[in-house]
Design a protein around this motif. Structure first.
Motif, mmCIF file in Angstrom:
data_model
loop_
_atom_site.group_PDB
_atom_site.id
_atom_site.type_symbol
_atom_site.label_atom_id
_atom_site.label_comp_id
_atom_site.label_asym_id
_atom_site.label_seq_id
_atom_site.Cartn_x
_atom_site.Cartn_y
_atom_site.Cartn_z
ATOM 1 N N MET A 21 33.900 11.590 64.424
ATOM 2 C CA MET A 21 34.422 12.346 63.245
ATOM 3 C C MET A 21 33.366 13.830 63.272
ATOM 4 O O MET A 21 33.953 14.832 63.440
ATOM 5 C CB MET A 21 34.371 11.911 61.945
ATOM 6 N N TRP A 22 32.051 13.643 63.439
ATOM 7 C CA TRP A 22 31.340 14.681 63.537
ATOM 8 C C TRP A 22 31.265 15.549 64.348
ATOM 9 O O TRP A 22 31.444 16.665 64.495
ATOM 10 C CB TRP A 22 29.837 14.155 63.033
ATOM 11 N N THR B 116 33.993 15.785 66.719
ATOM 12 C CA THR B 116 35.322 16.350 66.864
ATOM 13 C C THR B 116 35.249 17.531 65.724
ATOM 14 O O THR B 116 35.738 18.528 66.289
ATOM 15 C CB THR B 116 36.323 15.471 66.136
ATOM 16 N N VAL B 117 34.656 17.401 64.647
ATOM 17 C CA VAL B 117 34.743 18.433 63.724
ATOM 18 C C VAL B 117 33.917 19.483 64.044
ATOM 19 O O VAL B 117 34.217 20.773 64.077
ATOM 20 C CB VAL B 117 34.555 18.012 62.252
ATOM 21 N N SER B 118 32.724 19.337 64.462
ATOM 22 C CA SER B 118 31.581 20.254 64.872
ATOM 23 C C SER B 118 32.195 21.025 66.070
ATOM 24 O O SER B 118 32.076 22.340 66.155
ATOM 25 C CB SER B 118 30.306 19.578 65.151
ATOM 26 N N ILE C 206 36.315 22.804 64.955
ATOM 27 C CA ILE C 206 36.355 23.577 64.152
ATOM 28 C C ILE C 206 36.276 25.356 64.443
ATOM 29 O O ILE C 206 36.779 25.891 63.747
ATOM 30 C CB ILE C 206 35.405 23.375 62.797
ATOM 31 N N TRP D 20 38.762 20.142 72.264
ATOM 32 C CA TRP D 20 38.361 19.540 71.000
ATOM 33 C C TRP D 20 39.115 20.018 69.651
ATOM 34 O O TRP D 20 39.291 19.216 68.892
ATOM 35 C CB TRP D 20 36.693 20.001 70.869
ATOM 36 N N LEU E 44 40.974 17.608 66.634
ATOM 37 C CA LEU E 44 40.923 17.773 65.530
ATOM 38 C C LEU E 44 42.205 18.067 64.862
ATOM 39 O O LEU E 44 42.432 17.392 63.781
ATOM 40 C CB LEU E 44 40.321 19.078 65.266
ATOM 41 N N ALA F 10 43.825 15.439 62.056
ATOM 42 C CA ALA F 10 44.482 16.000 60.836
ATOM 43 C C ALA F 10 45.923 15.658 60.599
ATOM 44 O O ALA F 10 46.502 15.134 59.582
ATOM 45 C CB ALA F 10 44.228 17.422 60.565
#
Length: 360
Positions: free
Chosen positions: A107-108, A110-112, A115, A330, A334, A338
């Motif tokens: 999760m970290w 993918t989000v980093s 985003i 990426w 994300l 979501a």
């Protein structure tokens, strides 16, 4: 008489009596957290001392030290029986942490990494006119394709899976029910590429239809059906038989009893099972590659022409190998996560809304 009364008096324990194993002191409440901190410190120190470059090795050392120190401290302060109980609890916690760390890391990452590119332009534009090496472009065409294909697959698989589960639980007896159960178990382990090849052979080659989102949805429904059947079947088995008997005793037909009593009681678990099946198919790439082909343009019609999807879009962009395509891959990953999370929240809301109301 005085001697009889004297013999009935309770015997008081003397101060010199040694405490038994059940009355010994216990570890304080903060002991597990303190032992965990100590174990992490010792594991890191051993990793630095022996020049272990992998942080995974540090974590495994800390986990082993946590279990060992917990047993030793409990055996010294408490007793061996309590020490064994604490070791079992410690192993459960270690397994939980080992399972959660990869999820949090995923999760970290993918989000980093996703985003930064995720904005309104990325969600409302396609790759029309944008080469894979250039910056810009968006994921709208892939998101639209995923929504349409997953919706069609759910419309095909959910009713069939639900009715099959109702048959197996409420009506199924004899060889036919055993055969259905056997084939459902077999279908659970079918690779996604096999489902895609089956639809490609029958729908595209034998019947002559071209690539479309509907063809991909049929392959996804094959993968989705056994998950819906199994999850719904288990939820229906949890409905108490007393509810069925009470409805039938009032003269309600069996089909109405199933519709008004059994299904509403199990609706929470059924919706969760359907969402698990949707999460199972939302990330499939192989059937989409065979049957949908992929497209850089927006195609609103899932029954004609090539489409794209989020998993296929991610694979295409990551395959290019440029910095811009990596960022798009990426960001699309994300968006896919979501998308699945939003569907889960919607399903939970529907399950809570439709669940039978309980009195005080």
């Amino acid at each position: 008489m005085s001697h009889a009364l004297q013999d009935q008096r309770p015997v008081r324990a003397t101060k010199s009596a040694a405490p038994t194993s059940l009355t010994r002191g216990g570890l304080p409440r903060w002991a597990p957290a303190g032992i965990a901190v100590l174990s992490v410190a010792l594991g890191s120190g051993i990793g630095l001392l022996f020049d272990l470059h992998s942080k995974v090795q540090w974590g495994l050392l800390a986990a082993l030290l946590f279990v060992a120190v917990t047993y030793t401290a409990s055996a010294v302060v408490e007793n061996r029986r309590q020490a064994k109980d604490r070791v079992a609890t410690s192993v459960v916690w270690v397994c939980f942490v080992l399972a959660v760390i990869p999820l949090l890391s995923l999760m970290w990452t993918t989000v980093s990494r996703g985003i930064g590119l995720l904005d309104a332009d990325f969600l409302t534009h396609s790759m029309n006119g944008v080469t894979s090496f250039d910056e810009g472009g968006g994921v709208y065409h892939a998101l639209l394709g995923t929504i349409e294909q997953v919706a069609l697959a759910t419309a095909i698989a959910a009713p069939i899976g639900l009715l099959t589960a109702v048959y197996l639980v409420e009506y199924g007896k004899g060889s036919l029910a055993k055969a259905v159960t056997f084939f459902v178990d077999v279908m659970t382990g079918i690779p996604s590429i096999v489902a895609g090849l089956f639809v490609l052979t029958t729908w595209n080659l034998m019947l002559g239809f071209g690539p479309s989102g509907f063809a991909g949805a049929m392959a996804l429904s094959i993968l989705m059906m056994p998950v819906v059947v199994r999850s719904t079947e288990e939820m229906l088995k949890l409905v108490p038989n007393e509810l069925r008997e009470a409805a039938l005793a009032l003269g309600v037909p069996k089909w109405r009893m199933i519709l008004k009593v059994v299904l509403p009681t199990a609706i929470g678990g059924i919706s969760t099972g359907v969402m698990l099946a949707i999460a199972r198919i939302a990330g499939e790439t192989a059937p989409i590659m065979l049957l949908v082909f992929g497209s850089q343009l927006i195609n609103n019609n899932p029954f004609e022409g090539a489409q794209s999807s989020l998993p296929l879009y991610i694979w295409e962009q990551y395959k290019v190998g440029s910095e811009a395509s990596y960022d798009r891959a990426w960001a699309a990953a994300l968006v896919l996560i979501a998308f699945v999370m939003i569907l889960n929240l919607v399903a939970r809301g529907i399950a809570r809304w439709k669940a039978p109301k309980t009195g005080r």
